[in-house]
Write an enzyme that holds these catalytic residues in place. Structure first.
Site, PDB file in Angstrom:
ATOM      1  CB  SER A  77      46.351  41.479  49.007  1.00 31.33           C
ATOM      2  OG  SER A  77      45.557  42.508  49.427  1.00 31.33           O
ATOM      3  CD  GLU A 127      49.299  46.724  43.538  1.00 32.27           C
ATOM      4  OE1 GLU A 127      47.912  45.952  43.624  1.00 32.27           O
ATOM      5  OE2 GLU A 127      50.183  46.106  43.964  1.00 32.27           O
ATOM      6  CG  HIS A 163      45.318  44.301  44.610  1.00 31.46           C
ATOM      7  ND1 HIS A 163      46.325  44.286  45.158  1.00 31.46           N
ATOM      8  CD2 HIS A 163      44.352  43.658  45.547  1.00 31.46           C
ATOM      9  CE1 HIS A 163      46.439  43.693  46.413  1.00 31.46           C
ATOM     10  NE2 HIS A 163      45.281  43.144  46.719  1.00 31.46           N
TER      11      HIS A 163
END
Length: 500
Positions: free
Chosen positions: A195, A314, A408
């Protein structure tokens, strides 16, 4: 002979001696300061090298987390709770049992949108990577939120730009100068992150100041819209001063609460305009001259081998909270499309024929923040260095039951084998007893990439072909077995072509 006796716990660094502890046959040093702490007059300034000391300094307790709100990622009993601006520390795990060992090094940069996170969290515990791969693992904690992930550099008054990226480079310099004391090889360093951590990895590839500090890179779900140009950041810093109600000279003495409240308000305002949020990195400055995608297109990047990829769902986790900064609702997608020219709107909508059903909303939000910029970067970077692209499709029954899929960050527990962490127990309740096959494969692959030596032009793995902008061979990571597929998201990728 005892395990403790086999692994020395006193490291002789260039700055002084550090006493760690031994856990499960792996030596660990916590709370190591890699720079002087950014407090008082050093608030909002670039990190300076730490000062040396005499005697032996204990490194058995974690340093504080950067100031931040509550996060489910660090919600476990064993996660640190103390928060403080004096947060520039790192953790080292080493299985080295002989003085003079020169093991490969893996440096983890945690994510959290430049607002949350820290290297001390149990989700990122590096002990299993160190033990299973015979590598030295370093976890970095850097400034976040208004104190590091917020751009104030154009205001002058001794305020520096890109503080979180500067912290990360300072940590990598510490690794270069000191990791040999922990059994690591400073010339064999892989930097990896997820991320915002992966976004930072790509920024490090594009930063002249980071050249030579690492030789391989892994970027898991980078969010490149978190990088904005200097002009946007300068406008927002002026707006920040309006919200704070003071001049730049006072920022170093204002209470945390006042600064964080103003930055949070600006985050909400930014989300209404663009996916380029108030927190993040800044390009167009000496430290980061170009956006990583533009730098890759120009060949102005460190040409090191790279793994890069995204997860297939995600945005599903973010859709729960319906954050305004990520278009995962019908209103959010329509607002995003209204900011585009008509021909772009039509092209994008055609790529999501199920819109406005939830599946299309999740896919659209995923591609805005993660998929589309990652495809653009991979296309550009692969012309200059060995590039290996993946898509993580594996999901557990718990995530499936929640309707999240491969959301995610759900790959992290499988790479770190942090199944005992708070989030690891939620994602994979049985992982502590029986490691899933996907976890064994992913950790083994990441370790192989970080440790194996291969000459230029040599094939890394026969089962994971090198990526190029013609075939776009992508490794699809599934529950039972992985497969290599040509351009698996071709329709959506083409719709976003030229947008980043």
């Amino acid at each position: 002979m005892s395990v403790v006796a086999e692994v020395p716990t006193v490291a002789h660094t260039t700055l002084g001696r550090l006493r760690g502890s031994t856990e499960g046959g792996v030596a660990v040093w916590r709370g190591i300061e890699y720079a002087r702490q950014p407090v008082g007059e050093r608030r909002f300034t670039a990190p300076l090298p730490p000062r040396p000391w005499t005697g032996v300094r204990d490194a058995v307790e974690h340093g504080p987390l950067p100031p931040q709100g509550r996060s489910f990622v660090g919600g476990g009993r064993d996660d640190p709770k103390i928060r403080d601006e004096a947060c520039l520390t790192l953790t080292v795990w080493s299985p080295a049992s002989l003085p003079g060992a020169a093991l490969p090094v893996m440096v983890w940069i945690p994510g959290g949108a430049f607002v949350y996170g820290a290297g001390q969290l149990q989700l990122y515990n590096g002990s299993r990577l160190a033990a299973n791969g015979n590598v030295v693992v370093v976890n970095v904690t850097y400034r976040l939120g208004v104190f590091g992930g917020f751009e104030l550099g154009d205001l002058g008054h001794g305020l520096d730009d890109n503080l979180c990226l500067r912290d990360q480079i300072a940590a990598l310099r510490w690794v270069r100068d000191n990791i040999a004391a922990f059994g690591g090889d400073p010339d064999h360093v892989t930097v990896f992150g997820e991320s915002a951590g992966a976004t930072s990895v790509l920024a490090l590839l594009a930063s002249p100041a980071a050249r030579g500090l690492f030789s391989r890179a892994i970027a898991q779900s980078p969010a490149l819209p978190l990088i904005a140009d200097r002009e946007i950041r300068a406008r927002r810093s002026e707006r920040f001063l309006q919200l704070v109600g003071t001049g730049p000279a006072s920022l170093k003495t204002l209470p945390q609460r006042q600064l964080r409240r103003a930055a949070g308000q600006l985050q909400l305002e930014s989300a209404a305009e663009s996916p380029t949020l108030a927190y993040g990195l800044t390009h167009g400055v000496d430290l980061l001259p170009q956006h990583p995608i533009d730098a890759a297109r120009a060949g102005a990047v460190a040409p090191v081998p790279l793994i890069i990829g995204t997860n297939s769902h995600e945005a599903s986790m973010f859709a729960w909270g319906k954050p305004p900064m990520l278009p995962t609702t019908t209103a959010g997608v329509e607002a995003y499309l209204r900011r585009q020219p008509a021909e772009v709107r039509d092209r994008l909508l055609a790529a999501y024929p199920e819109f406005p059903r939830r599946r299309a909303l999740i896919a659209f939000g995923s591609d805005v923040m993660f998929g589309a910029p990652t495809w653009a970067f991979a296309d550009a970077y692969s012309a200059h260095a060995p590039t290996y692209v993946y898509r993580f499709d594996h999901t557990t029954w718990t995530l499936r039951a929640l309707g999240l899929g491969a959301t995610h960050g759900s790959e992290i527990v499988h790479i770190q084998h942090s199944y005992a962490s708070y989030l690891g127990r939620k994602i994979h309740p049985l992982g502590r007893r029986v490691q899933p096959a996907v976890g064994r494969r992913m950790q083994s692959t990441w370790l192989d990439f970080a440790t194996r030596g291969w000459a230029p032009g040599q094939v890394w793995r026969e089962d994971w072909p090198r990526y190029d902008a013609e075939q776009r061979r992508t490794r699809v990571i599934r529950s039972a077995r992985d497969v290599s597929v040509d351009d698996p998201d071709e329709v959506r990728r083409k719709a976003w072509d030229g947008m980043y």
